[in-house]
Motif scaffolding. Structure first.
Motif, PDB file in Angstrom:
ATOM      1  N   SER A  73      -7.212   2.916  19.178  1.00  0.00           N
ATOM      2  CA  SER A  73      -6.687   2.601  17.595  1.00  0.00           C
ATOM      3  C   SER A  73      -6.699   0.708  17.777  1.00  0.00           C
ATOM      4  CB  SER A  73      -5.334   2.827  16.907  1.00  0.00           C
ATOM      5  OG  SER A  73      -3.892   2.749  17.547  1.00  0.00           O
ATOM      6  N   TYR A  74      -6.632   0.708  16.686  1.00  0.00           N
ATOM      7  CA  TYR A  74      -6.957  -1.147  16.331  1.00  0.00           C
ATOM      8  C   TYR A  74      -6.656  -1.507  15.424  1.00  0.00           C
ATOM      9  CZ  TYR A  74      -7.278  -6.049  17.528  1.00  0.00           C
ATOM     10  OH  TYR A  74      -7.145  -7.314  17.925  1.00  0.00           O
ATOM     11  N   ALA A  75      -5.230  -2.401  15.016  1.00  0.00           N
ATOM     12  CA  ALA A  75      -5.709  -3.276  13.164  1.00  0.00           C
ATOM     13  C   ALA A  75      -5.449  -2.101  12.264  1.00  0.00           C
ATOM     14  CB  ALA A  75      -6.650  -3.587  13.193  1.00  0.00           C
ATOM     15  N   GLY A  76      -6.624  -1.942  11.265  1.00  0.00           N
ATOM     16  CA  GLY A  76      -6.414  -1.375   9.879  1.00  0.00           C
ATOM     17  C   GLY A  76      -5.804  -1.557   9.532  1.00  0.00           C
ATOM     18  N   THR A  77      -4.688  -1.703   8.917  1.00  0.00           N
ATOM     19  CA  THR A  77      -3.053  -2.881   8.560  1.00  0.00           C
ATOM     20  C   THR A  77      -2.092  -3.289   9.118  1.00  0.00           C
ATOM     21  OG1 THR A  77      -2.127  -0.131   7.329  1.00  0.00           O
ATOM     22  CG2 THR A  77      -2.961  -0.933   6.440  1.00  0.00           C
ATOM     23  N   MET A  78      -2.533  -4.438   9.029  1.00  0.00           N
ATOM     24  CA  MET A  78      -1.577  -4.993   9.886  1.00  0.00           C
ATOM     25  C   MET A  78      -0.371  -5.388   9.522  1.00  0.00           C
ATOM     26  SD  MET A  78      -4.375  -6.095  11.858  1.00  0.00           S
ATOM     27  CE  MET A  78      -3.845  -7.745  12.853  1.00  0.00           C
ATOM     28  N   GLY A  79       0.593  -4.586   9.336  1.00  0.00           N
ATOM     29  CA  GLY A  79       1.942  -4.730   8.197  1.00  0.00           C
ATOM     30  C   GLY A  79       2.307  -4.684  10.379  1.00  0.00           C
ATOM     31  N   LEU A  80       3.833  -4.789  10.658  1.00  0.00           N
ATOM     32  CA  LEU A  80       4.328  -4.901  12.303  1.00  0.00           C
ATOM     33  C   LEU A  80       5.204  -3.391  11.740  1.00  0.00           C
ATOM     34  CD1 LEU A  80       5.896  -8.550  12.434  1.00  0.00           C
ATOM     35  CD2 LEU A  80       3.727  -7.922  13.156  1.00  0.00           C
ATOM     36  N   VAL A  81       5.590  -2.995  11.364  1.00  0.00           N
ATOM     37  CA  VAL A  81       5.901  -1.774  11.029  1.00  0.00           C
ATOM     38  C   VAL A  81       5.331  -0.282  11.017  1.00  0.00           C
ATOM     39  CG1 VAL A  81       7.675   0.103  10.113  1.00  0.00           C
ATOM     40  CG2 VAL A  81       8.332  -2.331  10.144  1.00  0.00           C
ATOM     41  N   ALA A  96       9.332  -6.035  21.832  1.00  0.00           N
ATOM     42  CA  ALA A  96       9.613  -4.828  22.502  1.00  0.00           C
ATOM     43  C   ALA A  96      10.977  -3.736  21.146  1.00  0.00           C
ATOM     44  CB  ALA A  96      10.732  -5.189  23.395  1.00  0.00           C
ATOM     45  N   ALA A  97      11.719  -4.600  20.065  1.00  0.00           N
ATOM     46  CA  ALA A  97      12.205  -4.401  18.929  1.00  0.00           C
ATOM     47  C   ALA A  97      11.850  -2.934  18.332  1.00  0.00           C
ATOM     48  CB  ALA A  97      12.941  -5.466  18.176  1.00  0.00           C
ATOM     49  N   LEU A  98      10.452  -3.677  18.189  1.00  0.00           N
ATOM     50  CA  LEU A  98       9.495  -2.737  17.174  1.00  0.00           C
ATOM     51  C   LEU A  98       9.103  -1.573  18.131  1.00  0.00           C
ATOM     52  CD1 LEU A  98       7.794  -5.518  15.886  1.00  0.00           C
ATOM     53  CD2 LEU A  98       9.519  -3.833  14.784  1.00  0.00           C
ATOM     54  N   THR A 118       6.311  -5.991 -11.719  1.00  0.00           N
ATOM     55  CA  THR A 118       5.587  -6.221 -10.532  1.00  0.00           C
ATOM     56  C   THR A 118       5.870  -6.619  -9.038  1.00  0.00           C
ATOM     57  OG1 THR A 118       6.020  -8.965 -11.076  1.00  0.00           O
ATOM     58  CG2 THR A 118       4.004  -8.354 -11.997  1.00  0.00           C
ATOM     59  N   VAL A 119       5.055  -6.172  -8.217  1.00  0.00           N
ATOM     60  CA  VAL A 119       5.650  -6.207  -6.597  1.00  0.00           C
ATOM     61  C   VAL A 119       5.215  -7.254  -6.416  1.00  0.00           C
ATOM     62  CG1 VAL A 119       5.627  -5.079  -4.713  1.00  0.00           C
ATOM     63  CG2 VAL A 119       5.803  -3.709  -7.565  1.00  0.00           C
ATOM     64  N   LEU A 120       5.456  -8.420  -5.933  1.00  0.00           N
ATOM     65  CA  LEU A 120       5.551  -9.124  -4.729  1.00  0.00           C
ATOM     66  C   LEU A 120       4.489  -8.364  -3.349  1.00  0.00           C
ATOM     67  CD1 LEU A 120       7.865 -12.278  -5.338  1.00  0.00           C
ATOM     68  CD2 LEU A 120       5.327 -11.620  -6.756  1.00  0.00           C
ATOM     69  N   GLY A 121       3.592  -9.177  -3.001  1.00  0.00           N
ATOM     70  CA  GLY A 121       3.501  -8.840  -1.319  1.00  0.00           C
ATOM     71  C   GLY A 121       2.166  -9.537  -0.916  1.00  0.00           C
ATOM     72  N   ALA A 122       2.258  -9.373   0.092  1.00  0.00           N
ATOM     73  CA  ALA A 122       0.893  -9.997   0.982  1.00  0.00           C
ATOM     74  C   ALA A 122      -0.439  -8.696   1.388  1.00  0.00           C
ATOM     75  CB  ALA A 122       1.355 -10.499   2.279  1.00  0.00           C
ATOM     76  N   CYS A 123      -1.265  -9.535   1.800  1.00  0.00           N
ATOM     77  CA  CYS A 123      -2.835  -8.635   2.009  1.00  0.00           C
ATOM     78  C   CYS A 123      -2.527  -7.762   3.950  1.00  0.00           C
ATOM     79  CB  CYS A 123      -4.004  -9.304   2.058  1.00  0.00           C
ATOM     80  SG  CYS A 123      -5.347  -8.421   2.528  1.00  0.00           S
ATOM     81  N   PRO A 124      -2.446  -6.612   4.192  1.00  0.00           N
ATOM     82  CA  PRO A 124      -2.350  -6.488   5.052  1.00  0.00           C
ATOM     83  C   PRO A 124      -3.671  -6.263   6.372  1.00  0.00           C
ATOM     84  CG  PRO A 124      -2.454  -4.793   3.677  1.00  0.00           C
ATOM     85  CD  PRO A 124      -2.787  -5.815   3.242  1.00  0.00           C
ATOM     86  N   HIS A 125      -4.535  -6.976   5.215  1.00  0.00           N
ATOM     87  CA  HIS A 125      -6.219  -6.740   6.408  1.00  0.00           C
ATOM     88  C   HIS A 125      -6.009  -7.717   7.423  1.00  0.00           C
ATOM     89  CE1 HIS A 125      -8.335  -3.439   4.688  1.00  0.00           C
ATOM     90  NE2 HIS A 125      -7.456  -3.861   3.264  1.00  0.00           N
TER      91      HIS A 125
END
Length: 379
Positions: A115-123, A347-349, A14-21
């Motif tokens: 572009s805009y949004a899509g998956t919202m992960g910071l990386v 800025a770091a990202l 099992t992998v823990l995660g969060a919805c990226p929407h």
């Protein structure tokens, strides 16, 4: 003699995660993986806010991911635009052709990443692509299409994108759900709103459309689109006239009260009723409820700020809790966005240093049509 061989079943993990929407709920996920493939997706019951519940769309995410019609290879257009003629090509060919076209641009600012949004992960969502286009020196995109007006409104009014903790809505006695179809787009807030209702709270939906949420609230105020500021100012008018104000809170924690008071007094309920298309008595009754019920909370959402003057409308609504001192209670105040509670070093990202001193133009994505028609500065 033939010996039967036992079939091997790969182990499951099992992998823990969060919805990226692009959704305010950010549901916690538990994904079951077998032989490198996701075979089951469910909400995480150990996450207090989302409590193991997923929306209909994400609960079927594996079905979408494995669907036979899902694109798994690039498609290259082989006919005129609009003809719908494409052919599959390999990733190598697609990337080589894109790279060649980027290299062929005489000026890097003719390249625009739209572009805009899509998956919202910071990386994945807003980091690697920014670095790439900064390195190219491409035009910058001002991503205004969703929430910029409301976000700026919060920053000018409250000092940042700050607001109530969503779970405290369960303790509110009056909840104004303003411009939000919470059942469809903010499921876990609705869970807390329902808890408040079971405890005796009144729920009022302010929305031009009779949504599923409006149908389940105690009252629906169906104002005309784009008239939210008029309604907010009329509510202020009644708070002032009937002295449903927290004078101490206003004196200690606000700026510009005299100017706001003067403007609000120009908006009696009769004037707002004519503009908003709702009965004057409904505005008066809502103001009384909001001014006399403690704690009262507002769940504002972004639909109402996507109109001309939407930023100032969001500012007007955001002023209401300060007038009644609703912020004194943890179950009072308002929530549009709380993202400033969790600052990110963008800025770091995104590495703007990769521009290496270049200062490319910025194009507002909401006016992309004007930019595309600008022959003097082509995109």
């Amino acid at each position: 003699m033939v010996m039967a061989t036992a079939s091997f079943t790969p182990p499951q993990t099992t992998v823990l995660g969060a919805c990226p929407h692009d959704c305010p709920d950010t549901c916690a996920l538990v994904t079951t993986v077998q032989a490198g493939r996701a075979i089951k997706l469910q909400g995480n019951p150990n996450h207090p806010h989302t409590a193991g519940v997923l929306c209909t769309k994400v609960s079927r995410y594996i079905e979408r991911n494995d669907h036979a019609e899902r694109l798994t290879t690039p498609l290259r257009r082989v006919g005129p635009k609009g003809a719908g003629r494409f052919e599959p090509v390999s990733w190598e060919i697609a990337l080589d052709e894109i790279a060649a076209r980027l290299k062929a641009q005489k000026h890097s600012e003719t390249i625009l990443p739209y572009s805009y949004a899509g998956t919202m992960g910071l990386v994945q969502g807003e980091s690697m692509d920014r670095r790439f286009f900064h390195k190219l020196g491409a035009s910058l995109l001002d991503r205004t299409i969703c929430s910029t007006a409301g976000g700026e409104a919060l920053s000018f009014t409250l000092g940042g994108k700050v607001g109530m903790r969503v779970e405290f809505f369960a303790e509110s006695k009056l909840i104004l759900i303003w411009g939000s179809n919470s059942i469809g787009s903010n499921l876990h807030f609705w869970r807390h709103a329902q808890a408040a209702k079971r405890a005796g709270a009144r729920l009022v939906c302010i929305d031009p459309r009779k949504t599923e949420t409006a149908d389940k609230c105690d009252e629906h105020i169906a104002l005309l689109p784009g008239t939210d500021a008029a309604l907010a100012l009329a509510l202020m008018h009644e708070l002032i006239v009937h002295d449903w104000l927290d004078h101490d809170y206003i004196a200690r924690h606000t700026l510009g009260w005299a100017q706001l008071r003067e403007r609000a007094l120009q908006w009696p309920p009769a004037r707002a009723a004519a503009v908003c298309g709702v009965p004057q008595a409904q505005i008066v009754a809502l103001a009384r409820e909001y001014g006399t019920t403690k704690p009262a909370a507002i769940r504002l959402n972004y639909g109402m700020q996507r109109v001309r003057g939407g930023g100032n409308a969001a500012r007007a609504v955001a002023c209401l809790p300060a007038l009644t001192g609703a912020w004194r209670h943890r179950a009072g105040g308002m929530l549009l966005s709380a993202s400033s509670h969790f600052p990110v070093d963008r800025a770091a990202l995104q590495r703007p240093d990769l521009l290496a001193g270049r200062r490319p133009r910025t194009i507002n994505m909401s006016t992309i049509g004007d930019a595309l028609l600008d022959t003097a500065h082509p995109v």
